[in-house]
Write a protein that holds these residues in place. Structure first.
Motif, PDB file in Angstrom:
ATOM      1  N   VAL A 198      76.284  97.048 119.971  1.00 39.78           N
ATOM      2  CA  VAL A 198      76.622  97.508 118.623  1.00 39.78           C
ATOM      3  C   VAL A 198      76.305  96.381 117.654  1.00 39.78           C
ATOM      4  N   GLU A 199      76.101  96.747 116.415  1.00 40.90           N
ATOM      5  CA  GLU A 199      75.816  95.746 115.387  1.00 40.90           C
ATOM      6  C   GLU A 199      76.243  96.290 114.034  1.00 40.90           C
ATOM      7  N   ARG A 200      76.281  95.385 113.062  1.00 34.15           N
ATOM      8  CA  ARG A 200      76.634  95.772 111.697  1.00 34.15           C
ATOM      9  C   ARG A 200      75.429  95.522 110.815  1.00 34.15           C
ATOM     10  N   PRO A 201      74.756  96.569 110.363  1.00 36.00           N
ATOM     11  CA  PRO A 201      73.506  96.395 109.619  1.00 36.00           C
ATOM     12  C   PRO A 201      73.670  95.683 108.287  1.00 36.00           C
ATOM     13  N   SER A 202      74.825  95.841 107.631  1.00 32.27           N
ATOM     14  CA  SER A 202      75.015  95.210 106.326  1.00 32.27           C
ATOM     15  C   SER A 202      75.828  93.936 106.475  1.00 32.27           C
ATOM     16  N   GLY A 203      75.584  92.985 105.595  1.00 30.06           N
ATOM     17  CA  GLY A 203      76.337  91.741 105.621  1.00 30.06           C
ATOM     18  C   GLY A 203      75.742  90.732 106.567  1.00 30.06           C
ATOM     19  N   SER A 204      76.603  89.963 107.211  1.00 35.50           N
ATOM     20  CA  SER A 204      76.175  88.850 108.050  1.00 35.50           C
ATOM     21  C   SER A 204      75.674  89.325 109.414  1.00 35.50           C
ATOM     22  N   TRP A 205      75.164  88.372 110.213  1.00 36.55           N
ATOM     23  CA  TRP A 205      74.620  88.644 111.544  1.00 36.55           C
ATOM     24  C   TRP A 205      75.783  88.916 112.501  1.00 36.55           C
ATOM     25  N   VAL A 206      75.883  90.159 112.978  1.00 41.92           N
ATOM     26  CA  VAL A 206      76.970  90.582 113.867  1.00 41.92           C
ATOM     27  C   VAL A 206      76.377  91.457 114.962  1.00 41.92           C
ATOM     28  N   LEU A 207      76.585  91.059 116.214  1.00 36.45           N
ATOM     29  CA  LEU A 207      76.050  91.802 117.347  1.00 36.45           C
ATOM     30  C   LEU A 207      77.051  91.756 118.492  1.00 36.45           C
ATOM     31  N   GLY A 208      77.211  92.874 119.176  1.00 32.45           N
ATOM     32  CA  GLY A 208      78.009  92.915 120.396  1.00 32.45           C
ATOM     33  C   GLY A 208      77.197  93.507 121.519  1.00 32.45           C
ATOM     34  N   VAL A 209      77.272  92.912 122.706  1.00 37.52           N
ATOM     35  CA  VAL A 209      76.579  93.444 123.885  1.00 37.52           C
ATOM     36  C   VAL A 209      77.607  93.675 124.986  1.00 37.52           C
ATOM     37  N   GLN A 210      77.471  94.791 125.688  1.00 35.54           N
ATOM     38  CA  GLN A 210      78.450  95.147 126.703  1.00 35.54           C
ATOM     39  C   GLN A 210      78.221  94.402 128.017  1.00 35.54           C
ATOM     40  N   TRP A 211      77.049  93.862 128.194  1.00 30.48           N
ATOM     41  CA  TRP A 211      76.734  93.162 129.437  1.00 30.48           C
ATOM     42  C   TRP A 211      77.045  91.668 129.315  1.00 30.48           C
ATOM     43  N   HIS A 212      76.678  90.923 130.356  1.00 35.90           N
ATOM     44  CA  HIS A 212      76.997  89.491 130.443  1.00 35.90           C
ATOM     45  C   HIS A 212      75.720  88.650 130.487  1.00 35.90           C
ATOM     46  N   PRO A 213      75.154  88.303 129.328  1.00 33.46           N
ATOM     47  CA  PRO A 213      73.925  87.497 129.351  1.00 33.46           C
ATOM     48  C   PRO A 213      74.110  86.133 130.003  1.00 33.46           C
ATOM     49  N   GLU A 214      75.340  85.620 130.028  1.00 32.95           N
ATOM     50  CA  GLU A 214      75.577  84.316 130.661  1.00 32.95           C
ATOM     51  C   GLU A 214      75.409  84.353 132.175  1.00 32.95           C
ATOM     52  N   MET A 215      75.327  85.562 132.750  1.00 32.15           N
ATOM     53  CA  MET A 215      75.136  85.699 134.190  1.00 32.15           C
ATOM     54  C   MET A 215      73.680  85.941 134.570  1.00 32.15           C
ATOM     55  N   GLY A 216      72.785  85.886 133.596  1.00 28.24           N
ATOM     56  CA  GLY A 216      71.369  86.092 133.856  1.00 28.24           C
ATOM     57  C   GLY A 216      70.528  84.967 133.293  1.00 28.24           C
ATOM     58  N   GLU A 217      69.233  85.197 133.212  1.00 29.79           N
ATOM     59  CA  GLU A 217      68.305  84.170 132.746  1.00 29.79           C
ATOM     60  C   GLU A 217      67.657  84.516 131.406  1.00 29.79           C
ATOM     61  N   ASP A 218      68.031  85.646 130.838  1.00 32.62           N
ATOM     62  CA  ASP A 218      67.442  86.080 129.570  1.00 32.62           C
ATOM     63  C   ASP A 218      68.184  85.396 128.422  1.00 32.62           C
ATOM     64  N   LEU A 219      67.513  84.520 127.705  1.00 26.88           N
ATOM     65  CA  LEU A 219      68.120  83.747 126.625  1.00 26.88           C
ATOM     66  C   LEU A 219      68.049  84.440 125.268  1.00 26.88           C
ATOM     67  N   ARG A 220      67.403  85.591 125.183  1.00 28.21           N
ATOM     68  CA  ARG A 220      67.022  86.112 123.873  1.00 28.21           C
ATOM     69  C   ARG A 220      68.205  86.388 122.950  1.00 28.21           C
ATOM     70  N   VAL A 221      69.269  86.980 123.467  1.00 28.99           N
ATOM     71  CA  VAL A 221      70.402  87.306 122.602  1.00 28.99           C
ATOM     72  C   VAL A 221      71.064  86.034 122.085  1.00 28.99           C
ATOM     73  N   MET A 222      71.360  85.099 122.985  1.00 28.05           N
ATOM     74  CA  MET A 222      71.991  83.855 122.543  1.00 28.05           C
ATOM     75  C   MET A 222      71.051  83.037 121.664  1.00 28.05           C
ATOM     76  N   ALA A 223      69.774  83.031 121.987  1.00 28.09           N
ATOM     77  CA  ALA A 223      68.817  82.289 121.172  1.00 28.09           C
ATOM     78  C   ALA A 223      68.755  82.853 119.755  1.00 28.09           C
ATOM     79  N   ALA A 224      68.905  84.167 119.629  1.00 25.76           N
ATOM     80  CA  ALA A 224      68.903  84.779 118.302  1.00 25.76           C
ATOM     81  C   ALA A 224      70.124  84.328 117.507  1.00 25.76           C
ATOM     82  N   LEU A 225      71.279  84.250 118.156  1.00 26.49           N
ATOM     83  CA  LEU A 225      72.478  83.745 117.481  1.00 26.49           C
ATOM     84  C   LEU A 225      72.290  82.296 117.055  1.00 26.49           C
TER      85      LEU A 225
END
Length: 238
Positions: A198-225
């Motif tokens: 989920v995300e909030r299109p208006s205002g500041s950068w806000v994103l929620g992901v239901q999975w656990h990126p810290e348990m994998g090797e894909d850096l894209r979500v954290m790198a975007a933050l």
């Protein structure tokens, strides 16, 4: 953050356990699985742990950070979204609920980039008036074992700009978003229709992901933050 500053400082909320064991010690502990700070560091940020504290301090804490991550953990107390506790909902974590809701509200108010992971995404939804499905099947491999499934981005969303293709993600959850919170849109789904981002299109950068990126090797979500929290990024006010 000043134009001459170095790596962005990313605060990550923590567990609060009545008893934890390490070495010869067995004591109450504020703890965080090492995957979270390692993911922040690999994405170019500096990780700071944010153990539960007096919620009235949240504005002061967030003001010192460049980005906020609300980590995974126990089920959100159903009372927080006006529901009765169901049989398979886990025990409450009142200190975490209160502290992390305050962190979310402070980040939204200040325009500080905000990422919710698993429980963190659910709590973001609750903070904005949404509700949760208290139990579902198919997103836990086994007790204490992360599974994997595919998520598909919604075209035109922030998440789709970060990860444009369907991809496999590490997952471990038995609850999910039901009614969306105010101002949120769905930005990814699982194959079974479960809301996965989920995300909030208006205002500041806000994103929620239901999975656990810290348990994998894909850096894209954290790198975007980390990127939006960096010295060249502006701050939108919620």
């Amino acid at each position: 953050m000043s134009e001459t500053a170095g790596r962005p400082l990313i605060g990550v909320s923590t567990y609060l356990e009545a008893k934890a064991r390490w070495g010869v010690w067995e004591l109450p502990a504020a703890l965080l699985p090492v995957g979270y700070p390692r993911l922040v560091q690999a994405a170019g940020g500096i990780a700071a742990m944010l153990p539960p504290d007096d919620p009235s301090y949240a504005d002061e804490v967030v003001a010192r950070l460049d980005g906020v991550v609300i980590a995974g953990g126990p089920d959100v107390d159903p009372a927080r979204y006006g529901s009765e506790r169901e049989e398979r909902t886990g025990p409450p974590a009142p200190e975490r609920d209160a502290w992390e809701l305050a962190l979310i509200e402070a980040a939204l108010a200040s325009g500080t980039p905000l990422l919710g992971i698993c429980r963190g995404m659910q709590l973001l939804n609750v903070a904005l008036g949404g509700t949760l499905v208290q139990h579902m099947e198919g997103h836990v491999e086994a007790v204490g074992v992360f599974g994997a499934h595919e998520v598909k981005p919604v075209p035109g969303t922030l998440y789709e700009s970060i990860a444009p293709d369907t991809c496999s993600v590490p997952a471990y959850h038995h609850q999910a978003v039901d009614r969306l919170g105010r101002g949120l849109v769905v930005s990814a789904y699982a194959e079974d229709g479960t809301v996965e981002a989920v995300e909030r299109p208006s205002g500041s950068w806000v994103l929620g992901v239901q999975w656990h990126p810290e348990m994998g090797e894909d850096l894209r979500v954290m790198a975007a933050l980390v990127r939006v929290a960096g010295p060249s990024a502006g701050r939108g006010i919620a």
